[in-house]
Scaffold this motif. Structure first.
Motif, short mmCIF file in Angstrom:
data_model
loop_
_atom_site.label_atom_id
_atom_site.label_comp_id
_atom_site.label_asym_id
_atom_site.label_seq_id
_atom_site.Cartn_x
_atom_site.Cartn_y
_atom_site.Cartn_z
N ALA A 1 -6.26 10.14 -1.87
CA ALA A 1 -5.48 8.84 -1.80
C ALA A 1 -4.25 8.49 -2.05
N PRO A 2 -3.68 8.96 -3.00
CA PRO A 2 -2.20 8.61 -3.26
C PRO A 2 -1.32 9.41 -2.02
N PHE A 3 -1.67 10.48 -1.53
CA PHE A 3 -0.81 11.32 -0.74
C PHE A 3 -1.05 10.41 0.73
N THR A 4 -2.19 9.83 1.05
CA THR A 4 -2.51 9.31 2.33
C THR A 4 -1.72 7.94 2.14
N ALA A 5 -1.61 7.20 1.13
CA ALA A 5 -0.91 5.89 1.02
C ALA A 5 0.59 6.17 1.06
N ASN A 6 1.20 7.09 0.53
CA ASN A 6 2.31 7.43 0.48
C ASN A 6 2.90 7.93 1.97
N GLY A 7 1.96 8.46 2.54
CA GLY A 7 2.30 9.11 4.01
C GLY A 7 2.36 7.82 4.92
N LEU A 8 1.52 6.86 4.56
CA LEU A 8 1.61 5.54 5.57
C LEU A 8 2.77 4.72 5.26
#
Length: 269
Positions: free
Chosen positions: A23-30
């Motif tokens: 979840a954190p990696f996905t949010a930061n990537g977006l």
């Protein structure tokens, strides 16, 4: 204006029901890309969030009964309000629970994009393929044929990622050769790609524009991975993961055009 420029201009809201590992990696990537992530799981709000989103990304990486119900509620709301739905069938085929769940979802929901490795996509449509955990095992089969069959059967765009990536609506098929082997050493790299696709389809129009946006999304991500790998050579996957976020933020249409490796194998736009 490129799809990337449209993402940054429109800052689409991407509703993610993703797995706890990424979840954190996905949010930061977006955020790096220029989209706006919304990580909502509660049954009480997922339908409302899906309704207001530009796209909904559903990921079955860490499943339980509550997550499955949240995915169903969000997907149903997205369908009712004509919001694109991206499904990432993480580990489909690894266990009966995962396979049954994802096959239930494709029966109940209208998908815009299905993105997975060849084993996951094959198991979604009932085609045998070896799988090791959430990774595709060695298998004998026509990857392009499986992608096109899945796209026609599910009436959606299908992306199969691997040594080269396949993007098809069942009638028009593209292969992209961008990316780097380090992507396989970072947990959540595929999951982030699914959400990046969500950001791109959020600003696309139905029809060929939608397919073209997915081709650009997959290729943009692959080019960013190549740039990240070049800048972190010999440093390992941890440095690569951070640099991937940097390269998503620094991606430009000219860099995309310079490095994109896309060829069409079927159909004409």
């Amino acid at each position: 204006m490129s799809y990337l420029e449209r993402v940054r201009s429109l800052n689409p809201l991407v509703h993610n029901i993703t797995n706890l590992v990424v979840a954190p990696f996905t949010a930061n990537g977006l955020l790096a890309l220029g989209a706006s992530p919304f990580m909502a799981y509660a049954h009480e709000e997922v339908a409302d969030v899906a309704r207001m989103a530009g796209a909904v990304v559903l990921n079955i990486g860490t499943l339980d009964e509550k997550v499955v119900q949240a995915i169903r509620l969000a997907g149903q709301s997205a369908n009712a309000h004509h919001v694109p739905v991206v499904l990432d069938p993480v580990g489909a085929g690894a266990t009966a629970y995962r396979t049954d769940t994802v096959q239930m979802l494709v029966r109940e929901l209208r998908l815009t994009v299905l993105r997975g490795n060849v084993a996951e996509v094959a198991h979604v449509i009932g085609v045998p393929w070896n799988i090791k955990g959430v990774d595709a095992g060695v298998g004998e089969g026509d990857r392009i044929g499986i992608a096109e069959r899945a796209a026609q059967q599910l009436d959606c765009i299908v992306v199969i990622t691997g040594q080269y990536d396949i993007i098809t609506d069942g009638y028009h098929t593209f292969l992209t050769s961008n990316g780097h082997a380090l992507l396989t050493q970072v947990t959540g790299a595929g999951c982030l790609l699914s959400s990046v696709i969500g950001a791109f389809v959020a600003i696309a129009k139905p029809g060929n524009d939608m397919l073209n946006s997915v081709v650009e999304a997959v290729t943009t991500y692959g080019v960013a991975a190549e740039q990240a790998a070049a800048r972190t050579a010999h440093q390992g996957p941890g440095s690569f993961q951070i640099e991937l976020l940097n390269q998503l933020a620094q991606m430009t249409p000219s860099l995309f055009s310079e490095h994109a490796q896309i060829r069409q194998t079927r159909g004409g736009m």
